[in-house]
Design a protein around this motif. Sequence first.
Motif, mmCIF file in Angstrom:
data_model
loop_
_atom_site.group_PDB
_atom_site.id
_atom_site.type_symbol
_atom_site.label_atom_id
_atom_site.label_comp_id
_atom_site.label_asym_id
_atom_site.label_seq_id
_atom_site.Cartn_x
_atom_site.Cartn_y
_atom_site.Cartn_z
ATOM 1 N N ILE A 526 0.854 -1.185 0.000
ATOM 2 C CA ILE A 526 0.000 0.000 0.000
ATOM 3 C C ILE A 526 0.887 1.230 0.000
ATOM 4 C CG2 ILE A 526 -1.779 1.266 1.289
ATOM 5 C CD1 ILE A 526 -2.472 -1.459 2.628
ATOM 6 N N ALA A 527 0.531 2.244 -0.800
ATOM 7 C CA ALA A 527 1.323 3.474 -0.845
ATOM 8 C C ALA A 527 0.436 4.649 -1.252
ATOM 9 C CB ALA A 527 2.478 3.315 -1.840
ATOM 10 N N PRO A 528 0.714 5.835 -0.670
ATOM 11 C CA PRO A 528 1.521 6.060 0.540
ATOM 12 C C PRO A 528 0.693 5.751 1.781
ATOM 13 C CG PRO A 528 0.693 8.151 -0.265
ATOM 14 C CD PRO A 528 0.207 7.102 -1.238
ATOM 15 N N MET A 529 1.330 5.433 2.883
ATOM 16 C CA MET A 529 0.616 4.966 4.060
ATOM 17 C C MET A 529 -0.133 6.093 4.775
ATOM 18 S SD MET A 529 0.971 1.757 4.064
ATOM 19 C CE MET A 529 0.478 1.195 5.691
ATOM 20 N N SER A 530 0.294 7.336 4.613
ATOM 21 C CA SER A 530 -0.390 8.443 5.282
ATOM 22 C C SER A 530 -1.789 8.654 4.715
ATOM 23 C CB SER A 530 0.422 9.728 5.145
ATOM 24 O OG SER A 530 0.615 10.037 3.769
ATOM 25 N N LYS A 531 -1.930 8.464 3.420
ATOM 26 C CA LYS A 531 -3.215 8.561 2.752
ATOM 27 C C LYS A 531 -3.192 7.613 1.562
ATOM 28 C CE LYS A 531 -6.545 11.850 0.851
ATOM 29 N NZ LYS A 531 -6.795 13.264 0.455
ATOM 30 N N PRO A 532 -3.514 6.350 1.782
ATOM 31 C CA PRO A 532 -3.351 5.336 0.737
ATOM 32 C C PRO A 532 -4.007 5.719 -0.589
ATOM 33 C CG PRO A 532 -3.866 4.291 2.816
ATOM 34 C CD PRO A 532 -4.015 5.763 3.035
ATOM 35 N N ARG A 533 -3.222 5.572 -1.652
ATOM 36 C CA ARG A 533 -3.700 5.864 -3.004
ATOM 37 C C ARG A 533 -3.705 4.608 -3.878
ATOM 38 N NH1 ARG A 533 -3.177 10.164 -6.717
ATOM 39 N NH2 ARG A 533 -4.296 9.524 -8.610
ATOM 40 N N PHE A 534 -2.654 3.783 -3.720
ATOM 41 C CA PHE A 534 -2.528 2.595 -4.557
ATOM 42 C C PHE A 534 -2.393 1.335 -3.709
ATOM 43 C CE2 PHE A 534 -0.045 5.659 -7.400
ATOM 44 C CZ PHE A 534 -1.180 6.025 -8.123
ATOM 45 N N VAL A 535 -2.956 0.246 -4.207
ATOM 46 C CA VAL A 535 -2.598 -1.103 -3.760
ATOM 47 C C VAL A 535 -1.828 -1.716 -4.916
ATOM 48 C CG1 VAL A 535 -3.411 -3.418 -3.210
ATOM 49 C CG2 VAL A 535 -4.529 -1.437 -2.187
ATOM 50 N N ILE A 536 -0.610 -2.173 -4.628
ATOM 51 C CA ILE A 536 0.272 -2.714 -5.668
ATOM 52 C C ILE A 536 0.631 -4.154 -5.319
ATOM 53 C CG2 ILE A 536 2.527 -2.498 -6.792
ATOM 54 C CD1 ILE A 536 2.388 0.519 -6.199
ATOM 55 N N ALA A 537 0.416 -5.050 -6.266
ATOM 56 C CA ALA A 537 0.763 -6.461 -6.063
ATOM 57 C C ALA A 537 1.678 -6.908 -7.192
ATOM 58 C CB ALA A 537 -0.489 -7.321 -6.032
ATOM 59 N N VAL A 538 2.743 -7.633 -6.817
ATOM 60 C CA VAL A 538 3.738 -8.113 -7.781
ATOM 61 C C VAL A 538 3.979 -9.595 -7.562
ATOM 62 C CG1 VAL A 538 6.143 -7.955 -8.523
ATOM 63 C CG2 VAL A 538 4.873 -5.866 -7.981
ATOM 64 N N MET A 539 4.108 -10.328 -8.655
ATOM 65 C CA MET A 539 4.388 -11.763 -8.593
ATOM 66 C C MET A 539 5.535 -12.089 -9.539
ATOM 67 S SD MET A 539 3.853 -14.624 -10.723
ATOM 68 C CE MET A 539 2.436 -14.201 -11.719
ATOM 69 N N ILE A 540 6.540 -12.795 -9.041
ATOM 70 C CA ILE A 540 7.665 -13.267 -9.854
ATOM 71 C C ILE A 540 7.664 -14.790 -9.791
ATOM 72 C CG2 ILE A 540 10.142 -13.175 -10.275
ATOM 73 C CD1 ILE A 540 8.733 -10.491 -10.628
ATOM 74 N N ASP A 541 7.438 -15.404 -10.937
ATOM 75 C CA ASP A 541 7.246 -16.852 -11.016
ATOM 76 C C ASP A 541 8.556 -17.574 -11.325
ATOM 77 O OD1 ASP A 541 6.341 -19.406 -11.336
ATOM 78 O OD2 ASP A 541 5.055 -18.996 -13.060
ATOM 79 N N ASN A 542 8.933 -18.428 -10.396
ATOM 80 C CA ASN A 542 10.071 -19.336 -10.580
ATOM 81 C C ASN A 542 11.386 -18.633 -10.908
ATOM 82 O OD1 ASN A 542 10.857 -21.980 -10.343
ATOM 83 N ND2 ASN A 542 10.445 -22.512 -12.466
ATOM 84 N N PRO A 543 11.839 -17.722 -10.036
ATOM 85 C CA PRO A 543 13.149 -17.093 -10.268
ATOM 86 C C PRO A 543 14.271 -18.117 -10.098
ATOM 87 C CG PRO A 543 12.304 -16.508 -8.102
ATOM 88 C CD PRO A 543 11.210 -17.266 -8.787
ATOM 89 N N ARG A 544 15.293 -17.990 -10.928
ATOM 90 C CA ARG A 544 16.430 -18.906 -10.866
ATOM 91 C C ARG A 544 17.671 -18.134 -10.434
ATOM 92 N NH1 ARG A 544 14.451 -23.968 -10.633
ATOM 93 N NH2 ARG A 544 13.009 -24.410 -12.357
ATOM 94 N N GLY A 545 18.266 -18.589 -9.366
ATOM 95 C CA GLY A 545 19.456 -17.915 -8.884
ATOM 96 C C GLY A 545 19.466 -17.883 -7.371
ATOM 97 N N ALA A 546 20.369 -17.090 -6.808
ATOM 98 C CA ALA A 546 20.511 -17.021 -5.359
ATOM 99 C C ALA A 546 19.327 -16.312 -4.714
ATOM 100 C CB ALA A 546 21.812 -16.300 -5.004
#
Length: 591
Positions: A526-546
């Motif tokens: 959620i951003a910004p927390m003082s007065k929420p404007r956006f809900v943002i969701a991110v998904m990264i499927d099957n990352p390869r590496g450390a």
Amino acid sequence: MSRGERRTGARVAASKGVAFSKSPVLAVRVPNWRSRLVLFVLFAAFLGLGVRALWLQGMSTQFLQKQGKSRYERVVELPAARGKIMDRNGQVLASSLPVKAVAAFPKEVLKEPAEKLAELARLLDMPMAELRTKLDPKRTYVYLKRQVEMDAVEKIEKLKIDGIDTRKEYKRFYPQGEVMTHLVGFTNVEDVGQEGMELFHQKNLMGVPGSRRVIRDRLGHIAEDLGMFREPHEGKDLTLSVDSKLQYIAFTSVKNAVEKFNAQAGGAVVLDVQTGEVLAMANYPTYNPNDRSKLTGAQLRNRVITDTFEPGSTIKPITVALGLETRRITPDTVFDVSPGYMMVTGKRIRDTHNYGVRTVGGIIQKSSNIGVVKIAQMIPQQEMWEMYTKLGYGQAPRFGFPGATAGRVRPWKSWRPIEYANMAFGHGLSVSLLQMARSYMIFARQGDIIPLSFLKVDEEPIGQQVISPRTAAQVRTMLESVVGPEGTASKAQVAGYRVGGKTGTAEKIVNGRYSRTDNIGYFVGIAPMSKPRFVIAVMIDNPRGALRTGGSVAAPTAADLAANALRAANVPPDSSITDIIIPEEPVEESL
């Protein structure tokens, strides 16, 4: 009379000069009524034909005129332009361009010189062998190619090939290309929506074709235009909720993350907290809707809305919110989560570290599985199921988008103790990324949840209260602590803005078992927390590496997206902190 006497009579008749036809031998007696009957029948037939001819040519001419017109008159369909699709600011996302279909009367075209046919094949961008296959002499009329650009059509017409026919039609053009394709969708060669908003709003976007009457010659050419029969009516324009600037930002962030972390795929969604509008929805890999010749299933998948996954630790705030709402716990309630694992009906549940004694806020900040399970054990299973239902988990989505999945939540009566414990930290149920983002609306708002919309909204919708404003504020405080140096989402910090959220990492199920190598990392914030404007969701499927966890791959992607989105939307900063502190060894959430 004997045979000899008849012969003698015939000779006598001939010798006396009697005509052969008058010969007594040929004389046949026919009744008079028979000849009169034949004469009457013939007279009646001719009379009937005369009356019929008089009726058709004098009294009723419609039949003959209709039959005559059917030999030379044709009704030509006039295609109607499909409605435009625009973003919330009026920027065109999909429009219809005039093109033509090139068709042929094979027998006539095959009479042309080979040089002309070779040039025709070149202009149609097809091998000569394919052209000859289509020009089958057994066929009367055949389409050679649909949706041919106008400049190529002009060159084809200059060849003056007898038997070539062109018909007006429209081709969809998408200016944003691969950036917007999973949201807008595309149409087929018949201009019918196949994916995305093009499919869902087919009835409104499609126009009503018109028609006009023409006279065609034997080669199919229009010899005379007889006028309009029915006017075409264009389709209605469609204004989406999406913002092209935010969409580009989301797409770029996801694409860069997939390439950086060598992931299989990625997705992101940005929601407007006040209206429920979907401001951006990006997927990668993607495809160019203007050229789908090499389209694959992986490119076509809209992972944000059609794919489901176990939400993992992103569901922990939901469990805590229910405990707070029912007054079973407070933010300062203390739980002992040592020694880093616990047993539930003979099954071990563990944390990545031994966090010792923690408050409820500390449990969320460190993403303790044990702490959340202990909170869930204080809540009846039915209450938890009802909470999931209110948030839309396992329910048929009403997003106004084709292919939206419901996810899966089993009836609460069938939950075993270990299954209920697993659900508390996001295992044993499935949701889409869009469902997960929408559920965080209760924290960004005052505890209520509102419908999502892919169309521009003029009035704020009425919400359904799920938790109290007090509980929502308490959870927001916990989510903000997660996005800090001591939380699992330290990489989600944005300079100049207060951000809150929760990371999640879930092992993928492969061959019926949880994989130790394949996983999905996500972050909902959620951003910004003082007065929420956006809900943002991110998904990264099957990352390869450390780097494989949500805090390592999804959180920094969300931070990049949020920073650019907040500035693009002219949201004023709400924090004086500009120096981001990220520990060398960030806290990892428990799987």
